[in-house]
Design a protein around this motif. Structure first.
Motif: not given
Length: 147
Positions: A59-61, A76-77, A54-55
């Protein structure tokens, strides 16, 4: 205070001026898989959701039943801003009893995570056991609620 009620009872409700439906604490990591494994398999939280690319973020919640309060870990990349800023950045979990705290502490120990000394002596003096997650952020396991 509500008529016939205690101050504690009235303090358990969200204020009328703050109609929050969920609370999320989010932080970046360069060790997403390790961090999620620590919080889910080691600590015992549940994976609630995850997303990929996503952009540039994955992520993980994770959280407690009901999903009103949860943690989000992202990567992030381009990498993250770095490790935990201090030993006083804490997630504190208050258990119903010492036995429940000890069960989780034992599971983390079996998971290969060793407790560390808390910087603030309050935690140990009140029965807290502190563990670092894979990024060095600290989790304090307290044997009972304070209020």
């Amino acid at each position: 205070m509500n008529e016939g009620g205690s101050a504690r009872e009235s303090s358990n409700a969200w204020p009328d001026a703050l109609r929050v439906a969920q609370v999320r604490i989010a932080r970046p990591t360069d060790r997403l898989d390790e961090v999620v494994r620590f919080y889910v398999e080691g600590l015992g939280l549940r994976e609630l959701d995850r997303f990929v690319d996503h952009a540039g973020y994955d992520g993980v919640m994770v959280g407690l039943p009901g999903a009103e309060y949860h943690l989000e870990f992202t990567t992030h990349v381009d990498g993250s801003p770095g490790a935990a800023p201090s030993a006083e950045n804490l997630l504190v979990l208050y258990f119903e009893s010492e036995r429940h705290r000890d069960e989780v502490a034992g599971r983390l120990g079996a998971f290969g995570v060793e407790p560390v000394s808390a910087e603030n002596p309050f935690w140990a003096a009140n029965g807290g056991v502190t563990f670092p997650d894979p990024d060095g952020w600290r989790i304090v396991l307290m044997p009972r609620p304070v209020f």
